[in-house]
Structures are given as structure tokens and as C-alpha cells.
Design an enzyme around this catalytic site. Structure first.
Site, PDB file in Angstrom:
ATOM      1  N   ASP A  64       0.860  -1.184   0.000  1.00  0.00           N
ATOM      2  CA  ASP A  64       0.000   0.000   0.000  1.00  0.00           C
ATOM      3  C   ASP A  64       0.898   1.238   0.000  1.00  0.00           C
ATOM      4  O   ASP A  64       2.025   1.187   0.504  1.00  0.00           O
ATOM      5  CB  ASP A  64      -0.919   0.004   1.231  1.00  0.00           C
ATOM      6  CG  ASP A  64      -2.190   0.793   0.973  1.00  0.00           C
ATOM      7  OD1 ASP A  64      -3.250   0.161   0.838  1.00  0.00           O
ATOM      8  OD2 ASP A  64      -2.108   2.040   0.886  1.00  0.00           O
ATOM      9  N   LYS A 118      -0.689   3.113   7.365  1.00  0.00           N
ATOM     10  CA  LYS A 118      -1.497   1.896   7.341  1.00  0.00           C
ATOM     11  C   LYS A 118      -0.581   0.664   7.395  1.00  0.00           C
ATOM     12  O   LYS A 118      -0.841  -0.287   8.133  1.00  0.00           O
ATOM     13  CB  LYS A 118      -2.299   1.882   6.037  1.00  0.00           C
ATOM     14  CG  LYS A 118      -3.529   1.024   6.054  1.00  0.00           C
ATOM     15  CD  LYS A 118      -4.193   1.198   4.705  1.00  0.00           C
ATOM     16  CE  LYS A 118      -5.552   0.627   4.638  1.00  0.00           C
ATOM     17  NZ  LYS A 118      -6.121   0.698   3.302  1.00  0.00           N
ATOM     18  N   THR A 166     -11.257   2.052  -6.815  1.00  0.00           N
ATOM     19  CA  THR A 166     -11.730   2.659  -8.064  1.00  0.00           C
ATOM     20  C   THR A 166     -12.846   3.641  -7.669  1.00  0.00           C
ATOM     21  O   THR A 166     -14.022   3.346  -7.847  1.00  0.00           O
ATOM     22  CB  THR A 166     -12.295   1.592  -9.035  1.00  0.00           C
ATOM     23  OG1 THR A 166     -13.231   0.767  -8.329  1.00  0.00           O
ATOM     24  CG2 THR A 166     -11.221   0.727  -9.626  1.00  0.00           C
ATOM     25  N   THR A 201     -13.214  -3.904  -8.525  1.00  0.00           N
ATOM     26  CA  THR A 201     -14.345  -3.876  -9.452  1.00  0.00           C
ATOM     27  C   THR A 201     -14.046  -2.810 -10.505  1.00  0.00           C
ATOM     28  O   THR A 201     -13.916  -1.633 -10.172  1.00  0.00           O
ATOM     29  CB  THR A 201     -15.640  -3.543  -8.699  1.00  0.00           C
ATOM     30  OG1 THR A 201     -15.812  -4.545  -7.715  1.00  0.00           O
ATOM     31  CG2 THR A 201     -16.850  -3.522  -9.623  1.00  0.00           C
ATOM     32  N   LEU A 257     -17.144 -10.942  -2.123  1.00  0.00           N
ATOM     33  CA  LEU A 257     -17.308 -10.950  -0.664  1.00  0.00           C
ATOM     34  C   LEU A 257     -18.114  -9.753  -0.159  1.00  0.00           C
ATOM     35  O   LEU A 257     -18.121  -8.688  -0.755  1.00  0.00           O
ATOM     36  CB  LEU A 257     -15.960 -11.037   0.048  1.00  0.00           C
ATOM     37  CG  LEU A 257     -14.868 -10.001  -0.219  1.00  0.00           C
ATOM     38  CD1 LEU A 257     -15.059  -8.769   0.613  1.00  0.00           C
ATOM     39  CD2 LEU A 257     -13.520 -10.642   0.052  1.00  0.00           C
ATOM     40  N   GLU A 297     -18.902  -7.189   3.085  1.00  0.00           N
ATOM     41  CA  GLU A 297     -18.303  -6.670   4.313  1.00  0.00           C
ATOM     42  C   GLU A 297     -19.036  -7.259   5.509  1.00  0.00           C
ATOM     43  O   GLU A 297     -20.250  -7.467   5.460  1.00  0.00           O
ATOM     44  CB  GLU A 297     -18.407  -5.142   4.353  1.00  0.00           C
ATOM     45  CG  GLU A 297     -17.467  -4.487   3.377  1.00  0.00           C
ATOM     46  CD  GLU A 297     -17.524  -2.973   3.433  1.00  0.00           C
ATOM     47  OE1 GLU A 297     -17.925  -2.416   4.469  1.00  0.00           O
ATOM     48  OE2 GLU A 297     -17.159  -2.357   2.420  1.00  0.00           O
ATOM     49  N   LEU A 323     -34.244  -9.685   0.074  1.00  0.00           N
ATOM     50  CA  LEU A 323     -35.653  -9.264  -0.001  1.00  0.00           C
ATOM     51  C   LEU A 323     -36.038  -8.567   1.294  1.00  0.00           C
ATOM     52  O   LEU A 323     -37.193  -8.595   1.690  1.00  0.00           O
ATOM     53  CB  LEU A 323     -36.559 -10.474  -0.240  1.00  0.00           C
ATOM     54  CG  LEU A 323     -36.551 -11.079  -1.634  1.00  0.00           C
ATOM     55  CD1 LEU A 323     -37.518 -12.243  -1.724  1.00  0.00           C
ATOM     56  CD2 LEU A 323     -36.906 -10.030  -2.694  1.00  0.00           C
ATOM     57  N   GLY A 379     -26.814   0.860   0.577  1.00  0.00           N
ATOM     58  CA  GLY A 379     -25.665   1.764   0.602  1.00  0.00           C
ATOM     59  C   GLY A 379     -24.392   0.962   0.521  1.00  0.00           C
ATOM     60  O   GLY A 379     -24.386  -0.162   0.025  1.00  0.00           O
ATOM     61  N   CYS A 398     -20.116  -0.413  -2.545  1.00  0.00           N
ATOM     62  CA  CYS A 398     -20.231  -1.164  -3.806  1.00  0.00           C
ATOM     63  C   CYS A 398     -21.489  -0.854  -4.608  1.00  0.00           C
ATOM     64  O   CYS A 398     -21.407  -0.308  -5.703  1.00  0.00           O
ATOM     65  CB  CYS A 398     -20.152  -2.655  -3.523  1.00  0.00           C
ATOM     66  SG  CYS A 398     -18.680  -3.080  -2.592  1.00  0.00           S
TER      67      CYS A 398
END
Ligand code: UGA
Length: 469
Positions: free
Chosen positions: A65, A70, A121, A156, A188, A190, A288, A295, A298
Site C-alpha cells: 500500500d 497503514k 476505483t 471492481t 465478498l 463486508e 428481499l 448503501g 459497492c
């Protein structure tokens, strides 16, 4: 048996099985016989879980990174995100020297057989995906291509990015050295990411050569041995699968949210409707659950990016556009419920908000419905006191002007209405006697349908949920 008891029992059983599987995980060893040197670029949710999972499979993994702070924290055993089970596996794999963290991208790239790109992204102002981190990763890979490597996109990325990465690498690399670009989207969630990584519903691999596909199969050998289905395809198809999957799930949520609105007008019960349609295996019972609108980092971003991609090639994704619109309206619908509960007088009214994260089991507040709903209430001059078990600090960075509480009851003190926006388990077990004592008005708006309507009303609360549940 009341609904509460049933919910609790299910919840404890789920917790027990999760803890049990994590326990097994921590004391088990990897099964792969194809150890590889793997570099993962980016240590966000996806990169960190991926790197950890690949180390757990027995590979030598270096996570890179640009954020030195971090990396220092990770090297000191501090995990920057809340993700159940992750910290323990990271500790184990770093102790066994299977997993390491660095900012030294040059050596990390040169020593790798396989490079995963898991950088962010972010969204551009027009809704398209910003590929600047992807582009600079591709450039660095090209500049450091010292032998045959496979470069895999996990981030993504818009359809066509695999090709773009290939061109960038080729323009910086020594032309005598071969490389392959692969698309391997991640599915995956969160809050359940470790489990999703180790037990995915499918593995999607978009590869252009047999050699790349075989290496990918070796990397995922521990999962393929468990008979996890593999979809082997080309680059654009793999990229499209990721966007089409997230978009479909988002459409499903918007659909159930609109049906919930209809239920309120027709005196039908949305929970029963969802159960009644979900039992049809062609529909399925997941995603459903009506709520305040989807929110997270993604769905909102990905569906907008897909609709932009379609726009650029003159294809109209009208159902997707409607789902985006319906999601905006759902947040307004919840605000409207709150105004109505307070007789359309919000000036100086005290509103207790329970839940800031975009869903339970995460401290992530990115594109959380809570953010937009709180902003709408602030515009109408309401006073907000909010509480989230772990997301207060993250929301403080976005909405510094509201008051943050340390408990449900601190937030509820003096409140004219209590609004539940995230389905945290602790909100399912509120102490209503304390709430009655502390609140100014005993009104509850439950935007996640987690309380038992009958019980709450019997206790003397004015109660509003979604779709007469
Ligand atoms: C989502 C997908 O579920 C993952 O498969 C995918 O890998 C990930 O995006 C990604 O692209 O990285 P995530 O954003 O972690 O995962 O969260 P979800 O559990 O899918 O929930 C998204 C939103 O939908 C949340 O706000 C949640 O509250 C809402 N939701 C979900 C509902 O309102 N109702 C439901 O029935 C389900």
C-alpha cells in the site's frame, strides 16, 4: 414463542456456528500444494481479505500500500478495518511469515509470480469509475516486469479495463517478457468477508491463455477441491459478471422496497409478502429485506458505473436506472415517515438515530442511507443525537456537526423520536422501560423492521416500520 425469542435464538445459533468455523480456521493449516509468491496491490477491504486468504492457502503473500501509516499499523498487528475473524488470521499468517506488509512496491512486484490488483476505483463526479489508481498500478507493473507474471484484477473495474491494463503494461514493459492479464472478480460482503472468501458461491476467472487459467486453478485449488463452481471465461465476460451480479442484487432490494411502499397503502404485510415470494426457488429468499435504501462502497457506485458504461455504448439499462431512482426515493420515504411521526414539525425536535453503518457488522459508513437521511433532517432544522456500536468515529468525519452518543439510552435521552437505521443485533433487544423513562415522546421509527410491532405497541409506543411488518 414470540418473534424476539425466535430472532435471538437464530442469532445465537448463527454466532455459534460462525465462531466455531473461525475456531476451526485458526487451528487448521492450508491445503494448497501450489505455493506461489503473490503480491497484492492495495490493502482495502478486498486486498486485505484476499491477501490474508491467499496466505492462509499456503502462499507467500506481500500486501502493498502507498499509505505508510497503514502499513506500519498492519506490521504492528493493528487492522484498519472491522472485519470479524480477519485479525486472528492475519496474526497467525504474519507469525508464520506467510503474510507481510510493505510500501516497497518495486521489490514486491519483482519477486511476484502473480500480482493481484485490489486498489480503489473511486467514483468520478459523473458516476464513472476513476481508474487512476489502476492505471498507475499497471504502469508500475510494466516497469518492473522482470519475468513472466500473471496480473489479476480484483478491484471492481469497468468492462474493458482488463484490456486497458494489458495495453498499459505492454507500453512500459520489456517486449521480450510475456505476461497475462486475468479478471477474477470478488463477491465478498463486508462483515462476512472471511467466510465469503473461504466459502464463495463461485469462482469467476476471465483468462486469455491456458497457462493463466491453469495458474488460477492452482491458486484456488483449496476451493476447487471443495467443489466450489468455477466459471472460466474471457476478460469482458468476467468483468460483466461482477457488475451484473451487484446490479441484480440492488434491483432486488429496490423492488422489495417499492413493494413495501405498496403494502402500506394496501394493508398487506411486506415480511409475509417477501417470505411468500422468496420461497419460490426461482426468486430466492435473500436480498428481499426492506430497509432505508441500499448503501455501502459497492452497490451505489457499481450500478451507476454500469449504467454509464451502457450509456457509452448506447444501451439503455432502464431497470437499473429505475432501481437507482427508487433507492433515492426510499431514503426520502423514511424521512417522510419521520416528519409525519412528528406532525411535520421538525424545528428543534430531538431525533435519536440508532445505526450509522450502511449495514450491521461493519464500521463502514460509505454511502450509508443514514448519511442522507440525517442530512435531510438537519436541513429541516432537527437536532440529531446518533449512536452506532462501532461506526460513530467514521461518521464523525462526514457529519461532524451532530452529537454522537456512547449508548442507545444516551442518544434516546430527551428524544422526540427514535429512528433505527441499521439492523445491529443490540437494537433488537432494547430495554423499553428505560427508553420510556428517557424519551420525551415514545415514538419509534424502525427502518429495518427489526422490532415486533405488536409488542412495541402494547408497551405504549407509537411505532412505525416499513410495509406494515
Ligand atoms: C455487496 C455484495 O453483496 C457482494 O457480493 C459484493 O462482493 C460487494 O458488494 C462488492 O462489490 O464488493 P456489501 O456492499 O458488503 O456487498 O453489502 P451487502 O450485504 O450486499 O449490502 C448492501 C446494501 O444493501 C446494504 O446497505 C444493506 O443494508 C442493503 N440490503 C441488503 C437491504 O437493504 N436489503 C437486503 O435484503 C440486503
Amino acid at each position: 414463542m414470540n418473534k424476539h425469542y425466535f430472532n435471538n435464538k437464530q442469532y445465537f445459533l448463527r454466532c455459534f456456528f460462525k465462531i466455531f468455523s473461525l475456531f476451526l480456521l485458526l487451528f487448521s493449516h492450508s491445503t494448497s500444494i501450489y505455493t506461489k509468491n503473490i503480491t497484492v496491490l492495495g490493502t482495502g477491504y478486498v486486498g486485505l481479505v484476499l491477501g490474508t486468504g491467499l496466505a492462509y492457502f499456503g502462499n507467500n503473500v506481500t500486501c502493498v500500500d502507498v499509505d505508510q501509516e497503514k502499513i506500519n499499523a498492519l506490521n504492528a498487528g493493528k487492522i484498519p478495518i472491522f472485519e470479524p475473524g480477519l485479525e486472528q488470521i492475519i496474526k497467525k499468517e504474519t507469525t508464520f511469515e506467510k503474510l507481510s506488509f510493505t510500501t516497497d512496491i518495486t521489490s514486491a512486484l519483482q519477486q511476484a509470480d502473480v500480482i493481484f490488483i485490489a486498489v480503489g476505483t473511486p467514483q468520478n463526479a459523473d458516476g464513472t469509475a476513476n481508474l487512476s489508481f489502476i492505471d498507475s498500478a499497471a504502469k508500475m507493473i510494466g516497469q518492473n516486469l522482470n519475468n513472466y507474471k500473471i496480473i489479476i484484477t480484483k478491484s471492481t473495474v469497468p468492462i474493458g479495463t482488463g484490456k486497458r491494463i494489458k495495453n498499459i503494461i505492454a507500453s512500459y514493459a520489456n517486449p521480450t517478457i510475456n505476461f497475462d492479464v486475468v479478471s477474477n472478480p470478488e463477491f465478498l460482503k463486508e462483515g462476512d468477508a472471511v467466510n465469503d472468501f473461504l466459502n464463495p458461491s463461485r469462482i469467476v476467472i476471465g483468462a486469455e491463455t491456458e497457462e493463466a487459467l491453469n495458474v488460477m486453478k492452482e491458486i484456488y485449488a483449496p476451493l476447487l477441491a471443495k467443489k466450489i463452481p468455477l466459471i472460466a471465461t474471457d476478460l469482458p465476460t468476467a468483468e460483466t459478471i461482477k457488475y451484473a451480479a451487484n446490479s441484480f442484487l440492488a434491483i432486488k432490494i429496490s423492488y422489495i422496497n417499492e413493494i413495501a411502499q405498496l403494502c402500506e397503502k394496501t394493508n398487506a404485510n411486506i415480511e409475509k409478502v417477501a417470505a411468500g415470494i422468496g420461497l419460490d426457488p426461482r426468486i430466492g429468499n435473500q436480498f428481499l429485506k426492506p430497509g432505508p435504501g441500499f448503501g455501502g462502497s459497492c452497490f451505489p457506485k457499481d450500478i451507476l458505473a454500469l449504467s454509464k458504461t451502457a450509456e457509452n455504448v448506447n444501451v439503455k439499462l432502464s431497470i437499473l436506472e429505475a432501481a437507482i431512482e427508487a433507492n433515492k426515493r426510499q431514503k426520502e420515504f423514511i424521512q417522510e415517515k419521520i416528519y409525519k411521526a412528528l406532525n411535520y414539525e421538525l424545528h428543534n425536535k430531538k431525533i435519536a438515530i440508532l445505526g450509522l453503518a450502511f449495514k450491521a457488522n461493519t464500521d463502514d459508513v460509505r454511502d450509508s442511507a443514514a448519511h442522507d437521511i440525517i442530512k435531510g433532517l438537519l436541513d429541516k432544522k432537527a437536532t440529531i443525537k446518533a449512536y452506532d456500536p462501532i461506526a460513530n468515529e467514521n461518521m464523525k468525519k462526514e457529519l461532524p456537526s451532530i452529537t454522537y452518543s456512547k449508548s442507545v439510552y444516551e442518544a434516546a435521552t430527551g428524544a422526540d423520536v427514535l429512528v433505527i437505521l441499521t439492523e445491529w443485533p443490540e437494537f433488537k433487544n432494547l430495554n423499553f422501560s428505560i427508553l420510556k423513562e428517557k424519551m420525551n415522546n415514545t415514538i419509534i421509527v424502525d427502518a429495518r423492521n427489526i422490532l415486533n410491532s405488536k409488542t412495541i405497541k402494547q408497551l405504549g409506543f407509537e411505532y412505525y416500520n416499513i410495509g406494515n411488518a
